[in-house]
Each structure stands twice: as structure tokens, then as C-alpha cells.
Design a protein around this motif. Structure first.
Motif, PDB file in Angstrom:
ATOM      1  N   ASN A 198       0.817  -1.210   0.000  1.00  0.00           N
ATOM      2  CA  ASN A 198       0.000   0.000   0.000  1.00  0.00           C
ATOM      3  C   ASN A 198       0.851   1.261   0.000  1.00  0.00           C
ATOM      4  O   ASN A 198       0.399   2.326  -0.434  1.00  0.00           O
ATOM      5  CB  ASN A 198      -0.929  -0.004   1.214  1.00  0.00           C
ATOM      6  N   TYR A 216       2.747   1.376  -6.564  1.00  0.00           N
ATOM      7  CA  TYR A 216       1.778   0.493  -7.222  1.00  0.00           C
ATOM      8  C   TYR A 216       0.500   0.296  -6.412  1.00  0.00           C
ATOM      9  O   TYR A 216      -0.533  -0.076  -6.965  1.00  0.00           O
ATOM     10  CB  TYR A 216       2.418  -0.870  -7.488  1.00  0.00           C
ATOM     11  N   GLY A 217       0.577   0.543  -5.081  1.00  0.00           N
ATOM     12  CA  GLY A 217      -0.589   0.318  -4.246  1.00  0.00           C
ATOM     13  C   GLY A 217      -0.852  -1.175  -4.064  1.00  0.00           C
ATOM     14  O   GLY A 217      -0.025  -2.031  -4.383  1.00  0.00           O
ATOM     15  N   ILE A 218      -2.059  -1.491  -3.543  1.00  0.00           N
ATOM     16  CA  ILE A 218      -2.423  -2.889  -3.308  1.00  0.00           C
ATOM     17  C   ILE A 218      -2.961  -3.466  -4.612  1.00  0.00           C
ATOM     18  O   ILE A 218      -4.173  -3.504  -4.861  1.00  0.00           O
ATOM     19  CB  ILE A 218      -3.467  -2.999  -2.178  1.00  0.00           C
ATOM     20  N   THR A 219      -2.043  -3.886  -5.460  1.00  0.00           N
ATOM     21  CA  THR A 219      -2.395  -4.461  -6.750  1.00  0.00           C
ATOM     22  C   THR A 219      -1.696  -5.807  -6.915  1.00  0.00           C
ATOM     23  O   THR A 219      -0.871  -6.214  -6.081  1.00  0.00           O
ATOM     24  CB  THR A 219      -1.996  -3.520  -7.904  1.00  0.00           C
ATOM     25  N   LEU A 220      -2.035  -6.487  -8.001  1.00  0.00           N
ATOM     26  CA  LEU A 220      -1.541  -7.849  -8.210  1.00  0.00           C
ATOM     27  C   LEU A 220      -0.020  -7.914  -8.290  1.00  0.00           C
ATOM     28  O   LEU A 220       0.597  -8.824  -7.725  1.00  0.00           O
ATOM     29  CB  LEU A 220      -2.164  -8.411  -9.496  1.00  0.00           C
ATOM     30  N   HIS A 257     -12.440   7.602 -14.301  1.00  0.00           N
ATOM     31  CA  HIS A 257     -12.532   6.178 -13.993  1.00  0.00           C
ATOM     32  C   HIS A 257     -13.997   5.743 -13.958  1.00  0.00           C
ATOM     33  O   HIS A 257     -14.378   4.862 -13.177  1.00  0.00           O
ATOM     34  CB  HIS A 257     -11.864   5.880 -12.650  1.00  0.00           C
ATOM     35  N   ASP A 275     -10.634   5.929 -18.421  1.00  0.00           N
ATOM     36  CA  ASP A 275      -9.304   5.595 -17.890  1.00  0.00           C
ATOM     37  C   ASP A 275      -8.208   6.505 -18.431  1.00  0.00           C
ATOM     38  O   ASP A 275      -7.045   6.098 -18.527  1.00  0.00           O
ATOM     39  CB  ASP A 275      -8.957   4.124 -18.167  1.00  0.00           C
ATOM     40  N   ASN A 311     -12.553  -3.822 -10.816  1.00  0.00           N
ATOM     41  CA  ASN A 311     -11.400  -3.447 -10.026  1.00  0.00           C
ATOM     42  C   ASN A 311     -11.726  -2.332  -9.037  1.00  0.00           C
ATOM     43  O   ASN A 311     -11.115  -2.217  -7.985  1.00  0.00           O
ATOM     44  CB  ASN A 311     -10.248  -3.008 -10.944  1.00  0.00           C
ATOM     45  N   GLU A 312     -12.680  -1.478  -9.360  1.00  0.00           N
ATOM     46  CA  GLU A 312     -12.990  -0.366  -8.498  1.00  0.00           C
ATOM     47  C   GLU A 312     -14.343   0.194  -8.871  1.00  0.00           C
ATOM     48  O   GLU A 312     -14.850  -0.029  -9.969  1.00  0.00           O
ATOM     49  CB  GLU A 312     -11.919   0.715  -8.621  1.00  0.00           C
TER      50      GLU A 312
END
Length: 337
Positions: free
Chosen positions: A99, A103-107, A246, A290, A204-205
Motif C-alpha cells: 500500500n 503500485y498500491g495494493i495491486t496484483l 474512472h 481511464d 477493479n474499483e
């Protein structure tokens, strides 16, 4: 059988499990990061990577030795149970650290973090086993899983002073606790399987728009920390109005520039009264899904005193009386006297 062949077999016996973990981690990382969409394959890769291998590698590095003859130590069943519990905690920890990365909490960061952890502690486990005498090294034993599982629900008679295994029940109460433990592990496995199957198909969001202001710093970079705050009436400074779409579709936004003359408290944090307001400008911006659009704008107050210059964003039609209360997104500049 030659001595060299016997030695090779012994090496395979105490290294095979961790070498398998290393091989699987590499295959899982490649399959997951390549975006494989075949559901059974995705489950087969994701479940062990999240629920087993990071904890198993960690346990192997901490306890490289085999259980003693009297049952002291961790056997195969105990290692598997602890590995599942530890894996969940470790993956949560890795996600927390991710986090704070760009990249944050991504794959990507979570997969890389889990695989890096697994590789590091698998190699450490192999090194620690290698330093032990051969007969003391842990090695998985055939049939240990089923035999150990039935032992969870069987109360064995022991003489006073005899050592029991880590999960060997001493009474009916311990049998119930072991049953709850097995049930919990099954729930975790089912939940993990569901997320491995369902999560990639979920959005995803939630649809949303990000709206913010930027200005150039001394190095010519756009930043949100150097916005103008000390302009007088009639003065302007260049800023950039940024809109990130988004929403999942192309959107035409309307930005309304709206000024409020306010009276602020002594600490400058509270609006005591709004003394006047007016619309200064408006413009439309069309942003593809996006994508981010940045609009250069000259901003500044038209009145002296404490002034808020609001930027009000609307996704559709603008109401007859635009204000910060009815805008879809808002941001502002503050000019304090």
C-alpha cells in the motif's frame, strides 16, 4: 546401490519439498502475472501461493529439524496447519507494505512480494537443514498426512511424563478444538478458492472521477503542494486543472469556477460567514475512459480579503445555481488576506 546414488536419494528426501515450493512459486508468478484467465489453472496457482507456500517456507526456515522419537517438534501435519495460518498473516502483511509503494495494493507488488518471501525463506530453510546431521533433518514422510489427521480425533493413552504431539488430543475437549481447527482451515480454503475464481471477474474499483489542482514548482514539475495562495484582487497565476476519468466510459465534464468572499476565524480553519459569491468562469472537458486530461488555467481572486476560488466539477448538466453543495466533485484555492 552405489554410495553416490544413496547419497543423492537422501539429498532429494530432505530437499524435495522446498525445491518443489521454489519451482511452484516461479510457475505461479509467471502464470498469474501473465494474466492467465483459465479458471482451474488460476485456482491451482493462486490458492497454494496465498494459503500455503509462504508460510511453509517460513516454518521450514525456523524449524529445519525432524520431530524427535518422542514426538517433540513439528511433523508434516503440524507444519501444514501452521503454514496455512501463517500464510494468511504474511500475505496480509505484504499487502499492507504494498500500500505504501507507487503500485498500491495491486496484483504485481503482492505477487512479487509473496514470491520473494517464499524464495528467501525456502533457501534459508535448505541452508539450515544442510547444517544439521542427516538423521536430524526434516523430510516429509509418506502417509503422514492421513495418519496425522486421524490422530487429531483420537485420544491416545500416555504414561505420566510421556510427550504428546503438538495437536495430539488429551481429552474430548481437545478433540472438539481440533475439529474446530480443521473446520476453520476448510473454510479458509473454500474462501480462498472463491476469491481466486470470483475476484478476477469483479470490477477493479467503483466508477469515480478524480479532480484536483496542480502548479509548477521551482524545478518545473507539476505538484499539488505549491498552489498560489497570496494573490491580490485582479492577479492571476497559472495552475493546471486535472481530471481523471474512472467512470468506465467517455464523459464530458463541465468545470465551474466559483468565488466566495468569506470571513475566516482567527486560525483560518473555520468559515464564520459567506459575504458574497459569484460564478467567474466555466468550461467543458471531454475525457476518455481511464484517461487523464489536464487543462491550463489562469486562476486568481477578483476581490480582496479572504477568498475561496472553487472549482466545481459536474458530470452532466450544470444546475441553475452551481455551488460547492451540489457539485459532483470540488476542489479550491484559498486566498487569505
Amino acid at each position: 546401490m552405489s554410495l553416490a546414488y544413496a547419497t543423492e536419494m537422501r539429498v532429494h528426501q530432505w530437499t524435495g519439498d522446498l525445491l518443489t515450493v521454489l519451482l511452484f512459486s516461479g510457475l505461479a508468478a509467471g502464470g498469474i502475472l501473465s494474466g492467465i484467465s483459465i479458471t482451474p489453472v488460476r485456482v491451482a496457482l493462486a490458492l497454494p501461493l496465498v494459503l500455503l507456500v509462504p508460510g511453509y517456507a517460513f516454518i521450514s526456515s525456523l524449524f529445519p529439524e525432524a520431530p524427535d522419537d518422542d514426538g517433540t517438534g513439528f511433523g508434516t501435519l503440524e507444519r501444514l496447519v501452521l503454514s496455512i495460518a501463517l500464510s494468511l498473516a504474511l500475505v496480509a502483511m505484504i499487502a499492507y507494505v504494498a500500500n505504501f509503494t507507487p503500485y498500491g495494493i495491486t496484483l504485481l507488488p503482492i505477487t512479487v512480494g509473496v514470491v520473494a518471501w517464499t524464495v528467501l525463506f525456502s533457501l534459508l530453510g535448505l541452508l539450515r537443514r544442510a547444517r544439521l546431521p542427516g538423521e536430524k533433518r526434516y523430510r516429509p514422510t509418506a502417509g503422514a498426512h492421513l495418519g496425522g489427521l486421524t490422530g487429531l480425533f483420537t485420544v491416545q493413552s500416555r504414561r505420566p511424563g510421556e510427550t504428546r504431539g503438538a495437536f495430539e488430543p488429551e481429552s474430548g475437549r481437545h478433540v472438539l478444538l481440533n475439529g474446530f481447527l480443521v473446520f476453520s482451515v476448510l473454510v479458509l480454503l473454500v474462501g480462498g478458492a472463491y476469491m481466486a475464481v470470483a475476484a478476477p471477474s469483479l470490477p477493479n474499483e467503483e466508477p469515480h472521477t478524480e479532480f484536483y489542482l496542480l502548479s509548477e514548482n521551482g524545478e518545473g514539475e507539476l505538484t499539488s503542494t505549491d498552489l498560489p495562495t497570496d494573490l491580490s484582487a485582479g492577479e492571476t497565476a497559472p495552475i493546471t486543472v486535472a481530471i481523471e476519468n474512472h467512470e468506465g466510459e467517455r464523459v464530458t465534464y463541465t468545470t465551474v469556477v466559483y468565488q466566495q468572499q468569506v470571513t475566516l476565524s482567527d486560525d483560518g480553519r473555520t468559515v464564520e460567514s459567506v459575504d458574497g459569491s459569484e460564478e467567474l468562469d466555466r468550461f467543458e472537458t471531454t475525457v476518455d475512459a481511464d484517461e487523464t486530461d489536464q487543462v491550463a488555467y489562469e486562476a486568481g481572486p477578483t476581490a480582496d480579503g479572504d477568498v475561496y476560488v472553487w472549482f466545481l466539477l459536474y458530470h452532466g448538466d450544470v444546475p441553475d445555481d452551481p455551488s460547492p453543495e451540489n457539485a459532483d466533485e470540488t476542489t479550491r484555492l484559498t486566498f487569505a488576506d
